[in-house]
Design a protein around this motif. Structure first.
Motif, PDB file in Angstrom:
ATOM      1  N   ARG A 432       0.813  -1.213   0.000  1.00  0.00           N
ATOM      2  CA  ARG A 432       0.000   0.000   0.000  1.00  0.00           C
ATOM      3  C   ARG A 432       0.849   1.266   0.000  1.00  0.00           C
ATOM      4  O   ARG A 432       0.369   2.333  -0.393  1.00  0.00           O
ATOM      5  N   TYR A 433       2.108   1.159   0.415  1.00  0.00           N
ATOM      6  CA  TYR A 433       2.963   2.337   0.408  1.00  0.00           C
ATOM      7  C   TYR A 433       3.377   2.754  -1.006  1.00  0.00           C
ATOM      8  O   TYR A 433       3.847   3.873  -1.202  1.00  0.00           O
ATOM      9  N   THR A 434       3.228   1.869  -1.974  1.00  0.00           N
ATOM     10  CA  THR A 434       3.620   2.198  -3.347  1.00  0.00           C
ATOM     11  C   THR A 434       2.528   2.961  -4.092  1.00  0.00           C
ATOM     12  O   THR A 434       2.821   3.684  -5.048  1.00  0.00           O
ATOM     13  N   LEU A 435       1.280   2.813  -3.665  1.00  0.00           N
ATOM     14  CA  LEU A 435       0.180   3.382  -4.441  1.00  0.00           C
ATOM     15  C   LEU A 435       0.174   4.911  -4.487  1.00  0.00           C
ATOM     16  O   LEU A 435      -0.148   5.482  -5.539  1.00  0.00           O
ATOM     17  N   PRO A 436       0.523   5.638  -3.411  1.00  0.00           N
ATOM     18  CA  PRO A 436       0.566   7.102  -3.556  1.00  0.00           C
ATOM     19  C   PRO A 436       1.574   7.595  -4.587  1.00  0.00           C
ATOM     20  O   PRO A 436       1.416   8.696  -5.130  1.00  0.00           O
ATOM     21  N   ALA A 437       2.605   6.803  -4.870  1.00  0.00           N
ATOM     22  CA  ALA A 437       3.605   7.208  -5.856  1.00  0.00           C
ATOM     23  C   ALA A 437       3.114   6.997  -7.284  1.00  0.00           C
ATOM     24  O   ALA A 437       3.655   7.617  -8.217  1.00  0.00           O
ATOM     25  N   MET A 438       2.126   6.132  -7.471  1.00  0.00           N
ATOM     26  CA  MET A 438       1.701   5.763  -8.820  1.00  0.00           C
ATOM     27  C   MET A 438       1.184   6.947  -9.637  1.00  0.00           C
ATOM     28  O   MET A 438       1.654   7.171 -10.771  1.00  0.00           O
ATOM     29  N   PRO A 439       0.225   7.754  -9.150  1.00  0.00           N
ATOM     30  CA  PRO A 439      -0.228   8.876  -9.987  1.00  0.00           C
ATOM     31  C   PRO A 439       0.863   9.895 -10.261  1.00  0.00           C
ATOM     32  O   PRO A 439       0.868  10.524 -11.324  1.00  0.00           O
ATOM     33  N   LEU A 440       1.801  10.053  -9.331  1.00  0.00           N
ATOM     34  CA  LEU A 440       2.896  10.997  -9.545  1.00  0.00           C
ATOM     35  C   LEU A 440       3.856  10.495 -10.612  1.00  0.00           C
ATOM     36  O   LEU A 440       4.336  11.280 -11.442  1.00  0.00           O
ATOM     37  N   ALA A 441       4.154   9.201 -10.601  1.00  0.00           N
ATOM     38  CA  ALA A 441       5.014   8.631 -11.639  1.00  0.00           C
ATOM     39  C   ALA A 441       4.350   8.754 -13.005  1.00  0.00           C
ATOM     40  O   ALA A 441       5.007   9.074 -14.013  1.00  0.00           O
ATOM     41  N   CYS A 442       3.049   8.511 -13.053  1.00  0.00           N
ATOM     42  CA  CYS A 442       2.317   8.643 -14.321  1.00  0.00           C
ATOM     43  C   CYS A 442       2.321  10.082 -14.809  1.00  0.00           C
ATOM     44  O   CYS A 442       2.500  10.347 -16.007  1.00  0.00           O
ATOM     45  N   LEU A 443       2.130  11.020 -13.884  1.00  0.00           N
ATOM     46  CA  LEU A 443       2.151  12.440 -14.259  1.00  0.00           C
ATOM     47  C   LEU A 443       3.528  12.840 -14.763  1.00  0.00           C
ATOM     48  O   LEU A 443       3.642  13.562 -15.775  1.00  0.00           O
ATOM     49  N   ALA A 444       4.582  12.389 -14.094  1.00  0.00           N
ATOM     50  CA  ALA A 444       5.941  12.723 -14.546  1.00  0.00           C
ATOM     51  C   ALA A 444       6.201  12.194 -15.952  1.00  0.00           C
ATOM     52  O   ALA A 444       6.777  12.917 -16.794  1.00  0.00           O
ATOM     53  N   ALA A 445       5.778  10.962 -16.206  1.00  0.00           N
ATOM     54  CA  ALA A 445       5.969  10.396 -17.544  1.00  0.00           C
ATOM     55  C   ALA A 445       5.207  11.187 -18.594  1.00  0.00           C
ATOM     56  O   ALA A 445       5.712  11.441 -19.696  1.00  0.00           O
ATOM     57  N   ALA A 446       3.968  11.589 -18.274  1.00  0.00           N
ATOM     58  CA  ALA A 446       3.184  12.367 -19.229  1.00  0.00           C
ATOM     59  C   ALA A 446       3.808  13.738 -19.493  1.00  0.00           C
ATOM     60  O   ALA A 446       3.931  14.165 -20.645  1.00  0.00           O
ATOM     61  N   LEU A 447       4.234  14.416 -18.435  1.00  0.00           N
ATOM     62  CA  LEU A 447       4.823  15.745 -18.609  1.00  0.00           C
ATOM     63  C   LEU A 447       6.135  15.704 -19.384  1.00  0.00           C
ATOM     64  O   LEU A 447       6.514  16.669 -20.042  1.00  0.00           O
TER      65      LEU A 447
END
Length: 453
Positions: A432-447
């Motif tokens: 569960r500690y990995t899930l908060p990082a998921m949207p941020l990693a996706c946003l970084a890849a998109a940007l």
């Protein structure tokens, strides 16, 4: 006028149709979750949060931010209302990611928002009575505000307050204050960095004063030494450490490969620390555990580094092996049978307060066929850890190719890494500690797909 408004709405729907489709599916999945598991799913930590709602005082193990959140929703007298709000926060997180990526191609922005909207484990986590959905929303909101071009002092103030709330929800939010202030300094917004730092630190300091007034201890929790001790027990060798007699009582004579997961050194009745006089998180025991941990790290720095890295690597596996044990792992799966009643005494006390909060029974009712649909969905739709690693590799790879390292991707990328690295370094890996990082990693890849400064 009405015709012009309708035409504008139709244009927006056509323009964002792919995202709206994904958002609609995510909303439907959350409705099915609420129909299938009523009113909520429980985690061992849930009961502690409920106790704090009724006995409003700082908790020794975790800050009270999530308990404040539950307190705000208490007038509804419904855990279903709590999970409904948490699901709305999950949907709002997806919207924030999409809006932050609005200057990149629509397909990239939609893909960036899709995991947090559709990942089965994300949806299940939102249905658990724990702090993660709230924490994720607060962090993503702060990052999305910080990557805007038109930063003002009001924006900086909002970023700081969001970081304060995140830090008082989960302690891993504290290093993010440094990350976001450093980002503002990198953008040469020195005054705004000061506003953000003040807005973030003042509420945390105020909470620290409350904690000190309650326990006569410095900090916002009283468990840092205990958790770091548990972390070091994956490698600590007392023969190499040569601890003094007062620390030697915390040694485990078993070789590291024969020891249980780190968390057992905090909660198991036969753990050396638990067997000491007083409660596990007393000031004396926490100080003793912290001194043992620091001695272990100084004596075996490479072992500590190797242990922390091995825990971090678990984040990026293609599969999802059971860890740290079957009991904790099962809490992240949509269950076939209702979860068992709380076993430990503190949780039993929390269950009594939970009845008062709900003003009725708190057991989870599993309703078919909705629950079965979710179990089938969870067996297929999730973000593999290996894909998360790829997403984190993409932004620096693109930057190297372009020979430009100061894009907007840098902030969500750095924040994601901090969220992934800190827990294995000071406690242990948990899915569960990995899930908060998921949207941020996706946003970084998109940007990173477009030059954004």
């Amino acid at each position: 006028m009405e015709a012009g408004r309708s035409a504008w709405v139709r244009r927006q729907v056509r323009r964002h149709r792919w995202f709206l489709g994904v958002f609609g599916v995510g909303a439907l999945l959350r409705v099915i979750t609420m129909l299938g598991y009523r009113p909520a799913l429980w985690f061992p930590d849930s009961y502690t949060y409920i106790v704090t709602v009724f006995h409003l005082r700082p908790d020794l193990v975790r800050p009270a931010g999530y308990s404040f959140f539950l307190k705000l929703l208490q007038p509804f007298q419904s855990f279903a209302a709590v999970t409904a709000v948490q699901h709305l926060l999950g949907l709002a997180t997806g919207v924030l990611v999409y809006l932050a990526a609005r200057r990149v191609p629509k397909w990239a922005a939609t893909l960036a928002a899709a995991p947090v909207l559709l990942d089965a484990y994300q949806i299940e986590l939102e249905h658990l009575l724990i702090s993660d959905a709230l924490f994720t929303f607060l962090v993503v909101a702060a990052v999305v505000l910080a990557v805007r071009r038109d930063l003002t002092w009001r924006t900086a103030l909002a970023i700081g307050l969001l970081l304060a709330c995140a830090s008082l929800t989960r302690t891993v939010g504290q290093p993010l204050i440094v990350v976001l202030c450093a980002w503002l300094l990198l953008r040469r917004r020195i005054a705004l960095a000061g506003v953000t730092a003040a807005a973030a630190l003042l509420p945390v300091l105020a909470y620290g004063l409350w904690f000190h007034a309650t326990y006569d201890r410095v900090g916002i929790v009283g468990a840092n030494g205990v958790f770091l001790y548990a972390r070091t027990m994956s490698f600590a060798d007392c023969a190499a450490m040569d601890p003094p007699p007062d620390l030697a009582v915390l040694c485990d004579p078993r070789p590291p490969e024969a020891r249980p997961p780190s968390q057992e050194y905090i909660w198991a009745k036969d753990a050396p620390l638990v067997k000491l006089p007083g409660i596990t998180f007393s000031e004396a025991n926490d100080d003793l555990a912290g001194r043992f941990a620091m001695l272990a790290i100084r004596s075996q720095p490479l072992d500590y580094l190797g242990s922390a890295l091995s825990e971090l690597v678990r984040t990026f596996t293609l599969g999802r092996p059971v860890y740290p044990d079957a009991e904790i792992y099962a809490y992240y799966e949509f269950p076939v049978n209702p979860p068992p009643p709380p076993g430990r005494y503190p949780a039993q006390v929390g269950a009594q307060f939970a009845h008062k909060y709900e003003n009725g029974p708190i057991g989870t009712a599993i309703v078919e066929p909705y629950a079965g649909w979710l179990r089938a969905y969870q067996s297929v739709v999730r973000m593999p850890g290996a894909v998360l690693l790829v997403l984190l590799i993409v932004p620096p790879a693109v930057a190297i190719r372009r020979r430009s390292y100061q894009g907007a991707w840098l902030l969500p990328w750095s924040t994601a890494w901090v969220l992934l690295i800190v827990p294995p370094a000071v406690a242990e890996f948990d899915y569960r500690y990995t899930l908060p990082a998921m949207p941020l990693a996706c946003l970084a890849a998109a940007l990173s797909t477009r030059r954004v400064t």
